[in-house]
Design a protein around this motif. Structure first.
Motif, short mmCIF file in Angstrom:
data_model
loop_
_atom_site.label_atom_id
_atom_site.label_comp_id
_atom_site.label_asym_id
_atom_site.label_seq_id
_atom_site.Cartn_x
_atom_site.Cartn_y
_atom_site.Cartn_z
N PRO A 385 -5.74 -39.29 -24.01
CA PRO A 385 -7.03 -39.43 -23.93
C PRO A 385 -8.10 -38.40 -24.45
CG PRO A 385 -5.77 -38.93 -21.97
CD PRO A 385 -4.99 -38.86 -22.94
N ALA A 386 -7.46 -37.26 -24.75
CA ALA A 386 -8.64 -36.19 -25.19
C ALA A 386 -9.10 -36.31 -26.77
CB ALA A 386 -7.87 -34.82 -24.73
N CYS A 387 -8.14 -37.13 -27.43
CA CYS A 387 -8.49 -37.20 -28.96
C CYS A 387 -9.70 -37.71 -29.10
CB CYS A 387 -7.46 -37.92 -29.45
SG CYS A 387 -7.63 -38.06 -31.43
N TYR A 388 -10.73 -36.92 -29.81
CA TYR A 388 -11.97 -37.19 -29.91
C TYR A 388 -12.30 -37.81 -31.41
CZ TYR A 388 -12.04 -32.53 -31.86
OH TYR A 388 -11.72 -31.52 -32.56
N LEU A 389 -11.31 -37.98 -32.19
CA LEU A 389 -11.77 -38.47 -33.61
C LEU A 389 -12.06 -40.15 -33.46
CD1 LEU A 389 -8.50 -37.02 -35.52
CD2 LEU A 389 -10.80 -35.91 -35.14
N THR A 390 -12.71 -40.43 -34.40
CA THR A 390 -13.46 -41.84 -34.38
C THR A 390 -12.21 -42.93 -34.95
OG1 THR A 390 -14.44 -41.75 -36.48
CG2 THR A 390 -15.59 -40.85 -34.62
N GLU A 391 -12.63 -44.02 -34.56
CA GLU A 391 -11.74 -44.92 -35.36
C GLU A 391 -11.70 -44.87 -36.96
OE1 GLU A 391 -9.65 -47.41 -34.37
OE2 GLU A 391 -9.98 -46.44 -32.58
N GLU A 392 -12.79 -44.66 -37.75
CA GLU A 392 -12.88 -44.53 -39.11
C GLU A 392 -12.10 -43.13 -39.32
OE1 GLU A 392 -16.36 -43.77 -42.56
OE2 GLU A 392 -16.86 -43.78 -40.66
N GLU A 393 -12.26 -41.95 -38.56
CA GLU A 393 -11.47 -40.94 -39.05
C GLU A 393 -9.91 -40.91 -38.95
OE1 GLU A 393 -14.85 -37.66 -37.81
OE2 GLU A 393 -13.56 -38.38 -36.27
N ILE A 394 -9.67 -41.97 -37.96
CA ILE A 394 -8.10 -41.94 -37.97
C ILE A 394 -7.59 -43.17 -38.82
CG2 ILE A 394 -8.18 -41.14 -35.41
CD1 ILE A 394 -7.22 -44.00 -34.78
N SER A 395 -8.53 -43.94 -39.57
CA SER A 395 -7.90 -44.95 -40.36
C SER A 395 -7.26 -44.60 -41.71
CB SER A 395 -9.06 -46.01 -40.67
OG SER A 395 -8.64 -46.99 -41.39
N SER A 396 -5.93 -45.32 -41.58
CA SER A 396 -5.29 -44.89 -42.88
C SER A 396 -5.97 -45.29 -44.13
CB SER A 396 -4.05 -45.52 -43.11
OG SER A 396 -4.03 -47.09 -42.78
N GLU A 397 -7.00 -46.15 -44.21
CA GLU A 397 -7.92 -46.73 -45.07
C GLU A 397 -9.07 -45.66 -45.91
OE1 GLU A 397 -9.43 -50.52 -43.89
OE2 GLU A 397 -7.76 -51.49 -43.92
N ASN A 398 -9.27 -44.66 -44.70
CA ASN A 398 -9.99 -43.74 -45.23
C ASN A 398 -9.08 -42.78 -45.98
OD1 ASN A 398 -11.97 -41.61 -45.07
ND2 ASN A 398 -12.70 -41.98 -43.39
N LYS A 399 -9.63 -42.67 -47.26
CA LYS A 399 -8.90 -41.56 -47.95
C LYS A 399 -9.62 -40.73 -48.40
CE LYS A 399 -5.96 -45.00 -48.87
NZ LYS A 399 -4.59 -44.83 -48.41
N SER A 400 -10.68 -40.16 -47.54
CA SER A 400 -11.34 -38.85 -47.79
C SER A 400 -10.46 -37.59 -47.27
CB SER A 400 -12.61 -38.62 -46.76
OG SER A 400 -12.18 -38.88 -45.47
#
Length: 400
Positions: A385-400
């Protein structure tokens, strides 16, 4: 541990760890987190006894004598086993380790066996005489815990004068030439005092600090509602990054680390992508070497009574006892379902978790802290529950 100064300020390169073959027996202390063999750093809580009454104590320490402590001879037999097993560091903790009379003898023995020996202490018992003794026995490092400025610290420690006594203990260590650092557990009540802690580091020329994210264990399990929100966690990590960078620009290469929340690693990487892409890729390589949470793998804990735990926050679960089996044998035995799961947890995470199961950083953080998942969800393989990364940041579709 996430080395803020190592990663963000570039004080460590991937080649630094590779130069030693990533062998824990050869790596200098500041590179141990990048070892490939992951021989466990062992926290030995040598006593339950403590002169303070910290509200977030994971060990439920008190000022009562515990007749069930390992004896001096049992402690030496334990040290023999740890040395033979290739343990790189033994961290003497408590309670308050300095309340154990034979601590100098045990540290000296550990050093004679080739182990690096460090202690975690509240610092209040380190007068000039004790500091000289700690120097004589060859401690590699003394970590002193504080929780904020004087009023906040003394409230958390439940003893008036604890802050001033800890600072005096720190200064006494420095006078003797002992490497000393601070340990600070972050929560809602002290997060705003982190700038004051950085000011203290600069004023006292303290070379190291570890910022601990709150773990819901021991008396700390009663502080779940006092943990930071995800937004507060991000702001706090940003502050730590900025202040660490400021120190380094001033020519003060303080070693700054965050502990017990491995999403700090990907967060640093993503922040660096916009600032220094080349360094960001080096950081990602180092994070992969680090391999994320190491409970039951690269860190273990032994209680005062000889019980063996995955780390110092798992006191409610024991793999066995060193009075019955060697630590080395227990640590290699994956017939225990928890030991097996911790050593190879990704399949269990994918079966039980949501965010962690689909997170692109799973290999980097190793699903973070399982104790927090168990405390909040009742399932130790659920999301931390302490993971503060956003949905966008954890998404495998985010290639940044």
């Amino acid at each position: 541990m996430i080395g803020i100064s190592k990663l963000y300020c570039g004080t460590v390169e991937p080649s630094d760890a590779l130069r030693y073959g990533r062998d824990s027996k050869k790596l200098p202390p500041h590179l141990l987190q990048f070892s490939k063999d992951k021989r466990p750093v062992v926290v030995w809580n040598v006593t339950k006894k403590c002169n303070l009454k910290c509200i977030h104590c994971y060990a439920h320490a008190d000022d009562e004598n515990d007749s069930d402590e390992l004896t001096t001879q049992e402690g030496k037999e334990l040290i023999d086993d740890l040395a033979d097993f290739g343990v790189p560091v033994i961290l003497f903790s408590g309670g308050e380790p300095l309340m154990r009379k034979d601590l100098p003898e045990l540290v000296t023995y550990a050093r004679s066996k080739g182990l690096r020996a460090v202690i975690s202490t509240n610092g209040t018992l380190i007068d000039e005489k004790m500091a000289r003794r700690l120097k004589e026995i060859g401690l590699s490092y003394v970590g002193i815990s504080i929780d904020g400025t004087m009023p906040t610290n003394d409230n958390f420690r439940a003893i008036s004068g604890a802050f001033l006594a800890a600072i005096e203990g720190l200064r006494n260590c420095q006078k003797e030439g002992i490497k000393v650092g601070l340990r600070f557990t972050i929560n809602k009540y002290n997060m705003d005092e982190i700038p004051d802690i950085f000011d203290l580091i600069e004023a006292e020329k303290i070379p190291r600090i570890c910022f601990y994210h709150l773990v819901y264990s021991g008396r700390g399990s009663e502080m779940i509602d006092h943990d930071l929100s995800h937004e507060e966690s991000r702001k706090t990590v940003d502050l730590i990054l900025d202040r660490t960078e400021e120190l380094h620009k001033k020519g003060l290469p303080v070693e700054v680390l965050t502990v017990d929340n491995h999403c700090d690693g990907p967060y640093i990487y993503m922040r660096l992508l916009n600032k220094d892409p080349n360094r960001a890729e080096e950081v990602l390589e180092l994070l992969k070497m680090n391999q994320g949470n190491s409970s039951g793998i690269g860190i273990g804990c032994i209680s005062w009574d000889g019980s063996i735990h995955p780390d110092q926050f798992w006191r409610h679960y024991s793999f066995g006892n060193v009075r019955e089996r060697n630590f080395s044998d227990v640590w290699k035995d994956t017939s225990d379902e928890l030991m097996k799961g911790l050593k190879d947890r990704k399949g269990l995470i994918r079966q039980n978790a949501d965010r962690c199961a689909r997170c692109r950083w799973l290999d980097v953080c190793n699903a973070n802290f399982r104790v927090r998942a168990e405390a909040v969800h009742g399932n130790l393989w659920a999301d931390d529950p302490a993971c503060y990364l956003t949905e966008e940041e954890i998404s495998s579709e985010n290639k940044s």
